[in-house]
Design a protein around this motif. Structure first.
Motif, mmCIF file in Angstrom:
data_model
loop_
_atom_site.group_PDB
_atom_site.id
_atom_site.type_symbol
_atom_site.label_atom_id
_atom_site.label_comp_id
_atom_site.label_asym_id
_atom_site.label_seq_id
_atom_site.Cartn_x
_atom_site.Cartn_y
_atom_site.Cartn_z
ATOM 1 N N GLN A 43 0.846 -1.187 0.000
ATOM 2 C CA GLN A 43 0.000 0.000 0.000
ATOM 3 C C GLN A 43 0.881 1.236 0.000
ATOM 4 O O GLN A 43 1.814 1.352 0.792
ATOM 5 C CB GLN A 43 -0.892 0.006 1.229
ATOM 6 C CG GLN A 43 -1.847 1.188 1.289
ATOM 7 C CD GLN A 43 -2.808 1.090 2.441
ATOM 8 O OE1 GLN A 43 -2.878 0.079 3.126
ATOM 9 N NE2 GLN A 43 -3.554 2.150 2.684
ATOM 10 N N VAL A 44 0.577 2.175 -0.879
ATOM 11 C CA VAL A 44 1.368 3.389 -0.981
ATOM 12 C C VAL A 44 1.102 4.272 0.236
ATOM 13 O O VAL A 44 -0.048 4.523 0.610
ATOM 14 C CB VAL A 44 1.025 4.165 -2.267
ATOM 15 C CG1 VAL A 44 1.773 5.483 -2.307
ATOM 16 C CG2 VAL A 44 1.360 3.317 -3.491
ATOM 17 N N GLN A 45 2.182 4.730 0.822
ATOM 18 C CA GLN A 45 2.071 5.669 1.933
ATOM 19 C C GLN A 45 3.018 6.838 1.696
ATOM 20 O O GLN A 45 4.167 6.648 1.292
ATOM 21 C CB GLN A 45 2.401 4.996 3.258
ATOM 22 C CG GLN A 45 1.333 4.033 3.733
ATOM 23 C CD GLN A 45 1.562 3.571 5.150
ATOM 24 O OE1 GLN A 45 2.690 3.337 5.554
ATOM 25 N NE2 GLN A 45 0.493 3.444 5.924
ATOM 26 N N LEU A 46 2.522 8.029 1.959
ATOM 27 C CA LEU A 46 3.312 9.250 1.812
ATOM 28 C C LEU A 46 3.301 9.971 3.151
ATOM 29 O O LEU A 46 2.224 10.240 3.700
ATOM 30 C CB LEU A 46 2.714 10.144 0.729
ATOM 31 C CG LEU A 46 2.537 9.512 -0.649
ATOM 32 C CD1 LEU A 46 1.791 10.468 -1.570
ATOM 33 C CD2 LEU A 46 3.880 9.129 -1.251
ATOM 34 N N VAL A 47 4.485 10.274 3.644
ATOM 35 C CA VAL A 47 4.592 10.918 4.949
ATOM 36 C C VAL A 47 5.421 12.179 4.815
ATOM 37 O O VAL A 47 6.624 12.114 4.518
ATOM 38 C CB VAL A 47 5.211 9.972 5.991
ATOM 39 C CG1 VAL A 47 5.322 10.693 7.334
ATOM 40 C CG2 VAL A 47 4.378 8.705 6.118
ATOM 41 N N GLU A 48 4.776 13.317 5.044
ATOM 42 C CA GLU A 48 5.466 14.601 4.963
ATOM 43 C C GLU A 48 6.172 14.916 6.275
ATOM 44 O O GLU A 48 5.725 14.487 7.352
ATOM 45 C CB GLU A 48 4.486 15.744 4.654
ATOM 46 C CG GLU A 48 3.754 15.650 3.339
ATOM 47 C CD GLU A 48 2.352 15.092 3.485
ATOM 48 O OE1 GLU A 48 1.505 15.362 2.630
ATOM 49 O OE2 GLU A 48 2.107 14.375 4.487
ATOM 50 N N SER A 49 7.231 15.679 6.158
ATOM 51 C CA SER A 49 7.920 16.198 7.331
ATOM 52 C C SER A 49 8.489 17.565 6.971
ATOM 53 O O SER A 49 8.614 17.912 5.795
ATOM 54 C CB SER A 49 9.007 15.248 7.814
ATOM 55 O OG SER A 49 9.973 15.048 6.792
ATOM 56 N N GLY A 50 8.856 18.296 7.994
ATOM 57 C CA GLY A 50 9.349 19.653 7.779
ATOM 58 C C GLY A 50 8.222 20.629 7.990
ATOM 59 O O GLY A 50 7.249 20.358 8.669
ATOM 60 N N GLY A 51 8.310 21.779 7.359
ATOM 61 C CA GLY A 51 7.303 22.791 7.581
ATOM 62 C C GLY A 51 7.548 23.504 8.899
ATOM 63 O O GLY A 51 8.626 23.466 9.472
ATOM 64 N N GLY A 52 6.485 24.166 9.381
ATOM 65 C CA GLY A 52 6.618 24.898 10.635
ATOM 66 C C GLY A 52 6.285 26.360 10.436
ATOM 67 O O GLY A 52 5.530 26.719 9.518
ATOM 68 N N SER A 53 6.859 27.196 11.279
ATOM 69 C CA SER A 53 6.571 28.628 11.241
ATOM 70 C C SER A 53 7.830 29.415 10.936
ATOM 71 O O SER A 53 8.917 29.064 11.402
ATOM 72 C CB SER A 53 6.002 29.074 12.593
ATOM 73 O OG SER A 53 4.790 28.410 12.871
ATOM 74 N N VAL A 54 7.656 30.478 10.161
ATOM 75 C CA VAL A 54 8.788 31.300 9.774
ATOM 76 C C VAL A 54 8.284 32.713 9.508
ATOM 77 O O VAL A 54 7.104 32.918 9.206
ATOM 78 C CB VAL A 54 9.477 30.712 8.520
ATOM 79 C CG1 VAL A 54 8.580 30.825 7.296
ATOM 80 C CG2 VAL A 54 10.825 31.348 8.273
ATOM 81 N N GLN A 55 9.169 33.667 9.626
ATOM 82 C CA GLN A 55 8.806 35.039 9.290
ATOM 83 C C GLN A 55 8.910 35.256 7.785
ATOM 84 O O GLN A 55 9.651 34.547 7.087
ATOM 85 C CB GLN A 55 9.708 36.015 10.028
ATOM 86 C CG GLN A 55 9.427 36.078 11.531
ATOM 87 C CD GLN A 55 10.136 37.228 12.204
ATOM 88 O OE1 GLN A 55 11.229 37.609 11.815
ATOM 89 N NE2 GLN A 55 9.498 37.800 13.229
ATOM 90 N N ALA A 56 8.197 36.241 7.319
ATOM 91 C CA ALA A 56 8.225 36.563 5.891
ATOM 92 C C ALA A 56 9.660 36.797 5.430
ATOM 93 O O ALA A 56 10.457 37.413 6.136
ATOM 94 C CB ALA A 56 7.379 37.802 5.632
ATOM 95 N N GLY A 57 9.952 36.257 4.253
ATOM 96 C CA GLY A 57 11.293 36.337 3.724
ATOM 97 C C GLY A 57 12.161 35.146 4.051
ATOM 98 O O GLY A 57 13.238 34.960 3.464
ATOM 99 N N GLY A 58 11.706 34.330 4.978
ATOM 100 C CA GLY A 58 12.474 33.162 5.391
ATOM 101 C C GLY A 58 12.296 31.978 4.461
ATOM 102 O O GLY A 58 11.607 32.061 3.440
ATOM 103 N N SER A 59 12.924 30.879 4.838
ATOM 104 C CA SER A 59 12.893 29.654 4.034
ATOM 105 C C SER A 59 12.460 28.464 4.881
ATOM 106 O O SER A 59 12.713 28.415 6.089
ATOM 107 C CB SER A 59 14.280 29.360 3.452
ATOM 108 O OG SER A 59 14.705 30.397 2.588
#
Length: 126
Positions: free
Chosen positions: A1-17
């Motif tokens: 069964q195909v499974q996709l698990v995201e990680s990363g993301g979060g909060s950042v100020q404008a202009g950030g990465s």
């Protein structure tokens, strides 16, 4: 069964990465993989996709700031987001097609994709 698990993301100020990763398990063969996002009260929109041969596509409005890539050996998809803006705030979803749609035709349509991750929140403050 195909499974996709995201990680990363979060909060950042404008202009950030920020960067997102999506680990794919449970399938063989190459597929089109993509990123979508959905902000509260808005429709889901295609962000970027990458086909079986590694050719990327990106929404015109995001070109120059967002970059999609993949590591086929690790079955992992990435999204690098630079110069983030408050309007980039959304839940970001990883998606994969069936093998038959590995060329990423109509990649910007959610209906092109058969498998979805649970989503990763990205919040950009001004």
């Amino acid at each position: 069964q195909v499974q996709l698990v995201e990680s990363g993301g979060g909060s950042v100020q404008a202009g950030g990465s920020l960067s997102l990763s999506c680990a794919a398990t449970g399938y063989t063969g190459t597929r089109c993989m993509g990123w979508f996002r959905q902000a509260p009260g808005k429709e889901r929109e295609g962000v970027a996709a990458i086909d079986r041969d590694g050719r990327p596509r990106c929404a015109d409005s995001l070109k120059g700031r967002f970059t999609i890539s993949k590591d086929s050996a690790k079955n992992t998809l990435y999204l690098q987001m630079n110069g983030l803006k408050p309007e980039d705030t959304a839940m970001y979803y990883c998606a994969a097609t069936t093998i038959s749609r590995s060329s990423c035709g109509s990649w910007y349509l959610g209906s092109t994709f058969a498998y979805w991750g649970q989503g990763a929140q990205v919040t950009v403050s001004s």
